[in-house]
Design a protein around this motif. Structure first.
Motif, mmCIF file in Angstrom:
data_model
loop_
_atom_site.group_PDB
_atom_site.id
_atom_site.type_symbol
_atom_site.label_atom_id
_atom_site.label_comp_id
_atom_site.label_asym_id
_atom_site.label_seq_id
_atom_site.Cartn_x
_atom_site.Cartn_y
_atom_site.Cartn_z
ATOM 1 N N UNK A 5 8.789 0.926 -21.524
ATOM 2 C CA UNK A 5 7.932 1.258 -20.569
ATOM 3 C C UNK A 5 8.859 2.072 -19.312
ATOM 4 N N UNK A 6 8.478 3.356 -18.885
ATOM 5 C CA UNK A 6 9.096 3.789 -17.767
ATOM 6 C C UNK A 6 8.031 4.084 -16.678
ATOM 7 N N UNK A 7 8.457 3.661 -15.611
ATOM 8 C CA UNK A 7 7.599 3.594 -14.244
ATOM 9 C C UNK A 7 8.179 4.091 -13.101
ATOM 10 N N UNK A 8 7.587 4.662 -12.202
ATOM 11 C CA UNK A 8 7.940 5.105 -10.882
ATOM 12 C C UNK A 8 7.041 4.855 -9.814
ATOM 13 N N UNK A 9 7.450 4.356 -8.651
ATOM 14 C CA UNK A 9 6.472 4.390 -7.447
ATOM 15 C C UNK A 9 7.248 4.430 -6.339
ATOM 16 N N UNK A 10 6.370 5.242 -5.403
ATOM 17 C CA UNK A 10 7.113 5.567 -4.063
ATOM 18 C C UNK A 10 5.844 5.348 -3.003
ATOM 19 N N UNK A 11 6.465 4.770 -1.886
ATOM 20 C CA UNK A 11 5.314 4.544 -0.588
ATOM 21 C C UNK A 11 5.910 5.314 0.610
ATOM 22 N N UNK A 12 5.184 5.858 1.323
ATOM 23 C CA UNK A 12 5.445 6.516 2.367
ATOM 24 C C UNK A 12 4.636 5.703 3.794
ATOM 25 N N UNK A 13 5.247 4.967 4.525
ATOM 26 C CA UNK A 13 4.730 4.207 5.709
ATOM 27 C C UNK A 13 4.191 5.153 6.764
#
Length: 197
Positions: free
Chosen positions: A188-196
């Motif tokens: 399983x490949x995943x990516x997550x990013x957040x901009x506050x």
């Protein structure tokens, strides 16, 4: 008669000495353990501080998530439980007692007055899932923290890259990119990013 007095005095003094010892020990209580100063960069302390700040100002976040190589989905989350949102980043904490001495430290001065410290896991450290931790600071203030975490056992293997950036002492951006493999299942490949916000 003298013998009896001597025996009585020895017994009385023994009893008195026992009372003195008990009185001296009775109300002291157990000694509090001395708090150790973190040996390495205090990721846990920094994240705990950021969670409190973000919760206090009710910060929102715009998230970008991709799973199994599919198209990236973007969503704005106005109400965030920051302790849950940033929980994965606490895995980059290398200041556990069992990890003292597990990392080699290298420092380099960067342009603009920045300092980069790299903590690299020494060989033969099976209890240290953080392979490397890189911290860029201006003075005592962290600007960027990045970690590589590798976990392997007979049923499960995982690798993830964690990174978060701060500006003026406040979290601005964070991201996780990783792979996870269970026995008998595809990777399983995943990516997550957040901009506050």
């Amino acid at each position: 008669m003298r013998k009896l007095r001597a025996v009585a005095m020895v017994r009385a003094s023994g009893w008195l000495a026992g009372l003195v010892l008990l009185a001296g020990c009775g109300d002291a209580g157990p000694a509090a353990p001395v708090a150790r100063r973190p040996l390495y960069f205090d990721v846990k302390g920094l994240l705990t501080q950021q969670v409190a700040q973000l919760a206090q100002r009710h910060a929102a976040v715009t998230k970008h998530v991709s799973l199994r190589g599919n198209a990236t989905e973007t969503v704005r989350v106005p109400t965030v439980k920051w302790a849950d949102e940033l929980q994965i980043f606490f895995q980059a904490d290398i200041n556990k007692a069992a990890l003292r001495g597990a990392y080699a430290v290298d420092s380099a001065t960067l342009p603009g007055g920045l300092l980069r410290r790299t903590y690299t896991r020494r060989p033969g450290q099976p209890n240290a899932p953080v392979a490397s931790l890189v911290v860029v600071q201006r003075g005592n203030e962290a600007q960027e923290v990045a970690a590589t975490i590798i976990q392997n056992n007979p049923l499960f293997s995982a690798q993830k890259q964690l990174r978060f950036q701060l500006q003026n002492g406040q979290l601005r951006h964070y991201e996780v990119v990783g792979t996870q493999k269970l026995v008998l299942f595809d990777t399983l490949r995943y990516a997550a990013a957040g901009q506050v916000e």
